[in-house]
Write a protein that holds these residues in place. Structure first.
Motif, PDB file in Angstrom:
ATOM      1  N   GLY A   1       2.817   9.101  -7.995  1.00 52.77           N
ATOM      2  CA  GLY A   1       2.215   9.492  -6.723  1.00 52.77           C
ATOM      3  C   GLY A   1       1.671   8.309  -5.953  1.00 52.77           C
ATOM      4  O   GLY A   1       1.804   8.219  -4.729  1.00 52.77           O
ATOM      5  N   TYR A   2       1.076   7.377  -6.667  1.00 52.50           N
ATOM      6  CA  TYR A   2       0.508   6.175  -6.043  1.00 52.50           C
ATOM      7  C   TYR A   2       1.610   5.329  -5.413  1.00 52.50           C
ATOM      8  O   TYR A   2       1.496   4.901  -4.252  1.00 52.50           O
ATOM      9  CB  TYR A   2      -0.232   5.374  -7.108  1.00 52.50           C
ATOM     10  N   GLU A   3       2.672   5.081  -6.150  1.00 46.69           N
ATOM     11  CA  GLU A   3       3.734   4.210  -5.659  1.00 46.69           C
ATOM     12  C   GLU A   3       4.489   4.829  -4.482  1.00 46.69           C
ATOM     13  O   GLU A   3       5.020   4.102  -3.629  1.00 46.69           O
ATOM     14  CB  GLU A   3       4.709   3.870  -6.790  1.00 46.69           C
ATOM     15  N   ALA A   4       4.526   6.150  -4.401  1.00 49.64           N
ATOM     16  CA  ALA A   4       5.186   6.805  -3.270  1.00 49.64           C
ATOM     17  C   ALA A   4       4.319   6.791  -2.015  1.00 49.64           C
ATOM     18  O   ALA A   4       4.838   6.906  -0.903  1.00 49.64           O
ATOM     19  CB  ALA A   4       5.541   8.248  -3.637  1.00 49.64           C
ATOM     20  N   LEU A   5       3.027   6.632  -2.182  1.00 47.34           N
ATOM     21  CA  LEU A   5       2.095   6.655  -1.048  1.00 47.34           C
ATOM     22  C   LEU A   5       1.747   5.262  -0.542  1.00 47.34           C
ATOM     23  O   LEU A   5       1.476   5.065   0.644  1.00 47.34           O
ATOM     24  CB  LEU A   5       0.811   7.390  -1.464  1.00 47.34           C
ATOM     25  N   VAL A   6       1.768   4.273  -1.407  1.00 54.07           N
ATOM     26  CA  VAL A   6       1.253   2.941  -1.079  1.00 54.07           C
ATOM     27  C   VAL A   6       1.983   2.235   0.071  1.00 54.07           C
ATOM     28  O   VAL A   6       1.355   1.426   0.775  1.00 54.07           O
ATOM     29  CB  VAL A   6       1.212   2.060  -2.352  1.00 54.07           C
ATOM     30  N   PRO A   7       3.273   2.505   0.342  1.00 57.85           N
ATOM     31  CA  PRO A   7       3.908   1.818   1.476  1.00 57.85           C
ATOM     32  C   PRO A   7       3.252   2.113   2.825  1.00 57.85           C
ATOM     33  O   PRO A   7       3.431   1.335   3.772  1.00 57.85           O
ATOM     34  CB  PRO A   7       5.350   2.354   1.448  1.00 57.85           C
ATOM     35  N   ASP A   8       2.513   3.200   2.914  1.00 59.32           N
ATOM     36  CA  ASP A   8       1.861   3.568   4.178  1.00 59.32           C
ATOM     37  C   ASP A   8       0.482   2.937   4.331  1.00 59.32           C
ATOM     38  O   ASP A   8      -0.179   3.141   5.362  1.00 59.32           O
ATOM     39  CB  ASP A   8       1.742   5.096   4.255  1.00 59.32           C
ATOM     40  N   PHE A   9       0.035   2.176   3.325  1.00 63.99           N
ATOM     41  CA  PHE A   9      -1.312   1.609   3.343  1.00 63.99           C
ATOM     42  C   PHE A   9      -1.245   0.125   2.971  1.00 63.99           C
ATOM     43  O   PHE A   9      -1.337  -0.236   1.797  1.00 63.99           O
ATOM     44  CB  PHE A   9      -2.230   2.378   2.379  1.00 63.99           C
ATOM     45  N   PRO A  10      -1.112  -0.740   3.953  1.00 66.61           N
ATOM     46  CA  PRO A  10      -0.904  -2.172   3.686  1.00 66.61           C
ATOM     47  C   PRO A  10      -2.057  -2.867   2.972  1.00 66.61           C
ATOM     48  O   PRO A  10      -1.861  -3.948   2.412  1.00 66.61           O
ATOM     49  CB  PRO A  10      -0.692  -2.760   5.086  1.00 66.61           C
ATOM     50  N   GLU A  11      -3.240  -2.256   2.983  1.00 62.92           N
ATOM     51  CA  GLU A  11      -4.362  -2.879   2.272  1.00 62.92           C
ATOM     52  C   GLU A  11      -4.298  -2.647   0.764  1.00 62.92           C
ATOM     53  O   GLU A  11      -5.070  -3.231   0.001  1.00 62.92           O
ATOM     54  CB  GLU A  11      -5.695  -2.370   2.824  1.00 62.92           C
ATOM     55  N   TYR A  12      -3.365  -1.783   0.337  1.00 62.26           N
ATOM     56  CA  TYR A  12      -3.146  -1.535  -1.092  1.00 62.26           C
ATOM     57  C   TYR A  12      -1.838  -2.191  -1.517  1.00 62.26           C
ATOM     58  O   TYR A  12      -1.007  -2.548  -0.689  1.00 62.26           O
ATOM     59  CB  TYR A  12      -3.091  -0.032  -1.376  1.00 62.26           C
ATOM     60  N   GLN A  13      -1.645  -2.309  -2.824  1.00 66.42           N
ATOM     61  CA  GLN A  13      -0.439  -2.942  -3.330  1.00 66.42           C
ATOM     62  C   GLN A  13       0.129  -2.177  -4.517  1.00 66.42           C
ATOM     63  O   GLN A  13      -0.571  -1.403  -5.175  1.00 66.42           O
ATOM     64  CB  GLN A  13      -0.719  -4.383  -3.722  1.00 66.42           C
ATOM     65  N   SER A  14       1.394  -2.421  -4.786  1.00 65.89           N
ATOM     66  CA  SER A  14       2.084  -1.782  -5.898  1.00 65.89           C
ATOM     67  C   SER A  14       1.492  -2.232  -7.231  1.00 65.89           C
ATOM     68  O   SER A  14       0.926  -3.321  -7.353  1.00 65.89           O
ATOM     69  CB  SER A  14       3.571  -2.119  -5.839  1.00 65.89           C
ATOM     70  N   LEU A  15       1.676  -1.402  -8.235  1.00 65.52           N
ATOM     71  CA  LEU A  15       1.251  -1.742  -9.596  1.00 65.52           C
ATOM     72  C   LEU A  15       2.363  -2.439 -10.382  1.00 65.52           C
ATOM     73  O   LEU A  15       2.142  -2.849 -11.523  1.00 65.52           O
ATOM     74  CB  LEU A  15       0.816  -0.478 -10.335  1.00 65.52           C
TER      75      LEU A  15
END
Length: 450
Positions: A66-80
């Motif tokens: 769920g995190y990895e599918a959502l993170v592209p929309d939030f540039p302040e976060y990064q992939s694990l």
């Protein structure tokens, strides 16, 4: 004049359609979509009666999806990817296509669960039909809807492929726990005399730990039934506590029981009752923290993800010690050496005593949640209400964890050493995880909750 009027209407049309798009995005970014999805996953885990360690694995992988599918929309976060063991680069969305990433996230969680982790996919599918329809009605175009589901599926496939290399499937064929006639060694306990749960869980690949034994606790007091020994004093403490429990201590023990499968005996009849696991209880607390702090959808997903991966590492570490020390449970010792009629307040779980799983897991996750929401985050825990218990309030996550730890003594299922050393074990794991997993693109200070 005509040109000016036409220009005016074009501007109005542009502003209207632009606002409509913004409103659609705002509607889809309601964190309740994530909360409801995670709750449905918990309900299925309870229904399918997964053991606490196995439940932790389900939470970890589905939340990461769920995190990895959502993170592209939030540039302040990064992939694990690259931060968690063996997790390779995640599929990227097509920059030439539009997506509803919250829909992709929900779909990734549910698809991951159905593909490789649960027994009742039909219960997921019923929920999918409902929540996808709701998201579609927010104004997502058909093209965006299709793109989002496809992206969520790609993420799920990537995570499931990764999960299949963690040794779980192989461990299903490993030898069963061997019951030996040694007084210090764990053996099945009443009333169900269930076989040992996950004796090879230390073979499962951790999320962040270097090895399952990385935070092995000090040895427990040596098994010794001499009345003056340190071990027997701990046995007697469990025995005496049961005789003098207060009403609140009973409430605390039952509130934190979290045994997924309890066999109830009434005369000659018996019936089973299902509950959430210890990890599931902390997933519920994670939801409460998100909602109280008005966390946006990305912080909500990040919270669940950090809880899930911390949980899995904590269970791997704890189970490594459980089957290394193989310590007998209080119920067995008390029945043999003190009182053959004695029973604990809580049903003894089917695995060795040392260390206390709830103590390890609760302490580790408390550190993880504190790293996001702070040290003095007061909250009321209503997680157990649907299982027939009342609410309990805490001044911090650590205070809640401390109560979860001591509940095992009140419940009569752990000696004090397992509780205290389990807490220390969990604190070390929690600190390890929050100092190695970077979700936001900023540094995270070391947190030591002692």
């Amino acid at each position: 004049m005509k040109y000016s009027i036409l220009t005016f209407f074009l501007i109005v049309f542009f502003l209207f359609t632009n606002c409509e798009k913004k409103d659609t995005k705002k509607l889809t970014q309601n964190p309740e979509y994530i909360h409801r999805t995670v709750k449905k996953l918990t309900d299925v885990i309870v229904h399918d009666i997964f053991s606490p360690p196995v439940a932790s694995r389900i939470y970890a992988y589905t939340m990461i999806a769920g995190y990895e599918a959502l993170v592209p929309d939030f540039p302040e976060y990064q992939s694990l990817a690259g931060q968690i063991r063996d997790l390779k680069e995640i599929p990227k969305p097509d920059p030439n296509k539009t997506y509803c990433f919250p829909l992709a996230s929900v779909h990734a969680i549910l698809t991951t669960a159905k593909m490789n982790f649960i027994f009742s996919p039909e219960k997921i599918e019923e929920f999918e039909n409902q929540i996808y329809t709701e998201l579609k009605k927010t104004g997502i175009s058909d093209e965006e809807y299709a793109n989002s589901l496809l992206f969520g599926t790609k993420i799920a496939e990537h995570i499931v492929s990764w999960s299949r290399t963690d040794n779980y499937r192989e461990s299903r064929t490993f030898p069963k726990y061997e019951i030996r006639d040694e007084p210090s060694r764990w053996r099945p306990t009443p009333p169900t005399y269930m076989t040992a749960v996950e004796p090879h869980w230390n073979k499962i690949r951790p999320m962040t730990l270097d090895s399952a034994a990385q935070f092995a606790p000090p040895p427990h007091p040596t098994f010794d039934t001499t009345r003056s020994s340190a071990f027997f004093k701990e046995v007697m403490e469990v025995y005496e506590v049961k005789k003098n429990l207060t009403k609140e201590q009973i409430e605390i023990a039952q509130f934190w029981d979290n045994n997924p499968f309890v066999m109830n005996l009434v005369g000659h009849a018996s019936f089973a009752s299902k509950q959430i696991s210890p990890g599931g209880h902390w997933v519920g607390i994670s939801k409460i923290a998100c909602q109280k702090s008005n966390a946006d959808i990305m912080q909500t997903m990040a919270t669940y993800t950090l809880t899930g991966l911390t949980m899995l590492d904590a269970f791997i570490s704890c189970w490594d010690e459980k089957y290394r020390s193989n310590l007998v449970r209080p119920e067995t010792v008390i029945n043999k050496y003190i009182d053959k009629e004695w029973t604990p307040l809580l049903q003894t779980p089917p695995f060795p005593e040392y260390t206390s799983g709830h103590s390890v897991v609760s302490s580790a996750i408390a550190v993880a949640l504190t790293s996001i929401y702070g040290e003095n985050f007061a909250f009321t825990d209503s997680t157990e209400v649907e299982y027939g218990f009342t609410v309990r309030s805490y001044q911090s996550f650590m205070k809640a964890a401390e109560e979860a730890c001591i509940s095992r003594l009140y419940g009569g299922i752990h000696y004090r050493a397992a509780i205290e050393n389990g807490k220390e074990q969990g604190l070390k794991i929690g600190n390890w995880v929050v100092n190695r997993v970077r979700m936001k693109k900023i540094s995270v200070e070391k947190i030591d909750r002692r």
